[in-house]
Scaffold this motif. Structure first.
Motif, PDB file in Angstrom:
ATOM      1  N   GLU A   7       0.815  -1.210   0.000  1.00  0.00           N
ATOM      2  CA  GLU A   7       0.000   0.000   0.000  1.00  0.00           C
ATOM      3  C   GLU A   7       0.851   1.263   0.000  1.00  0.00           C
ATOM      4  O   GLU A   7       1.879   1.330   0.652  1.00  0.00           O
ATOM      5  N   VAL A   8       0.380   2.288  -0.731  1.00  0.00           N
ATOM      6  CA  VAL A   8       1.161   3.507  -0.875  1.00  0.00           C
ATOM      7  C   VAL A   8       0.271   4.734  -0.676  1.00  0.00           C
ATOM      8  O   VAL A   8      -0.913   4.721  -1.006  1.00  0.00           O
ATOM      9  N   GLU A   9       0.868   5.769  -0.078  1.00  0.00           N
ATOM     10  CA  GLU A   9       0.211   7.064   0.108  1.00  0.00           C
ATOM     11  C   GLU A   9       1.157   8.132  -0.423  1.00  0.00           C
ATOM     12  O   GLU A   9       2.355   8.077  -0.172  1.00  0.00           O
ATOM     13  N   VAL A  10       0.605   9.112  -1.145  1.00  0.00           N
ATOM     14  CA  VAL A  10       1.402  10.193  -1.716  1.00  0.00           C
ATOM     15  C   VAL A  10       0.870  11.511  -1.167  1.00  0.00           C
ATOM     16  O   VAL A  10      -0.343  11.744  -1.152  1.00  0.00           O
ATOM     17  N   GLN A  15      -0.186  17.517   2.115  1.00  0.00           N
ATOM     18  CA  GLN A  15      -1.591  17.146   1.925  1.00  0.00           C
ATOM     19  C   GLN A  15      -1.706  15.825   1.173  1.00  0.00           C
ATOM     20  O   GLN A  15      -1.039  15.639   0.156  1.00  0.00           O
ATOM     21  N   PRO A  16      -2.533  14.895   1.631  1.00  0.00           N
ATOM     22  CA  PRO A  16      -2.682  13.620   0.919  1.00  0.00           C
ATOM     23  C   PRO A  16      -3.340  13.843  -0.444  1.00  0.00           C
ATOM     24  O   PRO A  16      -4.359  14.527  -0.536  1.00  0.00           O
ATOM     25  N   VAL A  17      -2.719  13.285  -1.504  1.00  0.00           N
ATOM     26  CA  VAL A  17      -3.272  13.442  -2.850  1.00  0.00           C
ATOM     27  C   VAL A  17      -3.541  12.105  -3.537  1.00  0.00           C
ATOM     28  O   VAL A  17      -4.209  12.068  -4.564  1.00  0.00           O
ATOM     29  N   LEU A  18      -3.018  10.991  -2.969  1.00  0.00           N
ATOM     30  CA  LEU A  18      -3.247   9.698  -3.602  1.00  0.00           C
ATOM     31  C   LEU A  18      -3.040   8.579  -2.588  1.00  0.00           C
ATOM     32  O   LEU A  18      -2.090   8.623  -1.808  1.00  0.00           O
ATOM     33  N   GLN A  19      -3.933   7.598  -2.608  1.00  0.00           N
ATOM     34  CA  GLN A  19      -3.787   6.375  -1.817  1.00  0.00           C
ATOM     35  C   GLN A  19      -4.122   5.202  -2.723  1.00  0.00           C
ATOM     36  O   GLN A  19      -5.127   5.242  -3.431  1.00  0.00           O
ATOM     37  N   LYS A  20      -3.261   4.192  -2.721  1.00  0.00           N
ATOM     38  CA  LYS A  20      -3.506   2.983  -3.512  1.00  0.00           C
ATOM     39  C   LYS A  20      -3.204   1.773  -2.642  1.00  0.00           C
ATOM     40  O   LYS A  20      -2.177   1.726  -1.984  1.00  0.00           O
ATOM     41  N   GLY A  21      -4.110   0.821  -2.654  1.00  0.00           N
ATOM     42  CA  GLY A  21      -3.909  -0.404  -1.911  1.00  0.00           C
ATOM     43  C   GLY A  21      -3.191  -1.443  -2.756  1.00  0.00           C
ATOM     44  O   GLY A  21      -2.986  -1.276  -3.954  1.00  0.00           O
ATOM     45  N   GLY A  22      -2.815  -2.517  -2.122  1.00  0.00           N
ATOM     46  CA  GLY A  22      -2.192  -3.636  -2.831  1.00  0.00           C
ATOM     47  C   GLY A  22      -0.812  -3.309  -3.352  1.00  0.00           C
ATOM     48  O   GLY A  22      -0.072  -2.557  -2.731  1.00  0.00           O
TER      49      GLY A  22
END
Length: 76
Positions: A7-10, A15-22
């Motif tokens: 999992e990744v957070e950008v 400020q959070p602009v992207l979250q992707k699981g897996g």
């Protein structure tokens, strides 16, 4: 450009602009959401990326590309 396991957070300027699981098994071009532009500043900007390991191997690689036709005033 994003290659991640797991999992990744950008974040852009805190400020959070992207979250992707897996995870993914190759580089993937990911467009930031339109509201991410609101966090851009003139001059220097800060990009932070967090990746969380669930199991197995771990990797994280990020590249940023400017999509010139998305700039204000760009010819359409």
């Amino acid at each position: 450009l994003l290659y991640h396991d797991d999992e990744v957070e950008v974040y852009l300027n805190g400020q959070p602009v992207l979250q992707k699981g897996g995870w993914n098994s190759d580089y993937e071009m990911v467009l930031l959401p339109e509201n991410a532009k609101a966090h851009l500043r003139v001059g220097k900007n800060h990009l932070a990326v967090h990746c969380r390991q669930d199991a197995g191997g771990q990797c994280l690689d990020v590249g940023v590309f400017l999509q010139e036709d998305s700039l204000p005033g760009a010819a359409k």
